[in-house]
Design a protein around this motif. Structure first.
Motif, PDB file in Angstrom:
ATOM      1  N   SER A 134      39.217  13.136  -3.429  1.00 27.16           N
ATOM      2  CA  SER A 134      40.054  12.754  -4.375  1.00 27.16           C
ATOM      3  C   SER A 134      40.643  11.424  -4.383  1.00 27.16           C
ATOM      4  N   GLU A 135      40.828  10.996  -3.245  1.00 31.87           N
ATOM      5  CA  GLU A 135      41.576   9.665  -3.100  1.00 31.87           C
ATOM      6  C   GLU A 135      40.678   8.762  -3.227  1.00 31.87           C
ATOM      7  N   ALA A 136      39.382   8.635  -2.769  1.00 34.60           N
ATOM      8  CA  ALA A 136      38.146   7.810  -3.183  1.00 34.60           C
ATOM      9  C   ALA A 136      37.956   7.817  -4.714  1.00 34.60           C
ATOM     10  N   ALA A 137      38.183   9.230  -5.188  1.00 38.45           N
ATOM     11  CA  ALA A 137      37.925   9.005  -6.575  1.00 38.45           C
ATOM     12  C   ALA A 137      38.976   8.415  -7.460  1.00 38.45           C
ATOM     13  N   ILE A 138      40.150   8.622  -6.913  1.00 37.41           N
ATOM     14  CA  ILE A 138      41.260   7.887  -7.543  1.00 37.41           C
ATOM     15  C   ILE A 138      41.277   6.250  -7.219  1.00 37.41           C
ATOM     16  N   ASP A 139      40.896   5.735  -5.838  1.00 34.47           N
ATOM     17  CA  ASP A 139      40.521   4.514  -5.695  1.00 34.47           C
ATOM     18  C   ASP A 139      39.663   3.956  -6.489  1.00 34.47           C
ATOM     19  N   GLU A 140      38.321   4.570  -6.712  1.00 35.41           N
ATOM     20  CA  GLU A 140      37.592   4.232  -7.625  1.00 35.41           C
ATOM     21  C   GLU A 140      37.862   3.952  -9.188  1.00 35.41           C
TER      22      GLU A 140
END
Length: 183
Positions: A134-140
């Motif tokens: 989720s954090e990676a998706a949010i960062d993306e």
């Protein structure tokens, strides 16, 4: 005279001084020695019958009953002892069963706790993985939204400049939006 004749005809009948028969012949003094003789013979016969037949039978029955009672008392004592041992064995088995039940309960609690700990660790790992995703998706999304904001800002700035009636080139608008976004 008739009573005297009766006394002479039937020897052993007691008569009084007047020649009349006495009412109870067993009380006649002439018959007492005869009665004592037959009493002694009767008592001797009864004694021999009792001592040879009846008393040995009675003694054997009493001895048999005494033996039976003694045997029953001994058997009852043995059964009482066995019952005491059985009760001790029962109490021991009951205590062992309780201890075993406690051990099984503790083992089950330990197994459930271990399974719960494993499940919690797995859930934590999955949550951590999902959080990282989720954090990676949010960062993306954040990175793409910043890029999209930059594009939208540049397009909006060009449209505003054009709406105001001025002309601006793409390069000038891009530098102005970049400098503003950096701070």
């Amino acid at each position: 005279m008739a009573t005297t004749q009766l006394a002479e005809d039937l020897p052993g009948i007691c008569v009084d001084d007047h020649g009349s028969a006495i009412g109870m012949p067993q009380l006649c003094a002439d018959w007492v020695p005869n009665q004592i003789f037959w009493l002694v013979i009767t008592l001797v016969v009864i004694f021999f019958i009792l001592s040879r037949i009846a008393l040995p039978r009675i003694a054997s029955v009493v001895a048999e009953r005494t033996g039976t009672i003694t045997n029953d008392i001994a058997a009852a004592e043995e059964l009482k002892r066995q019952a005491g041992e059985a009760e001790k064995d029962y109490d021991r088995a009951l205590a062992d069963a309780r201890a075993q039940a406690q051990a099984i309960g503790q083992q089950t609690r330990d197994d459930i706790k271990a399974q719960l700990d494993t499940a919690v660790a797995d859930a934590d790992a999955k949550i951590a993985a999902k959080t990282a995703e989720s954090e990676a998706a949010i960062d993306e999304i954040r990175a793409s939204s910043v890029a999209n904001i930059e594009i939208v800002a540049k397009d909006t700035a060009l449209a505003i400049v054009a709406a105001l009636g001025a002309t601006a080139d793409q390069e000038t608008v891009s530098r102005a939006v970049d400098s503003r976004m950096k701070g």
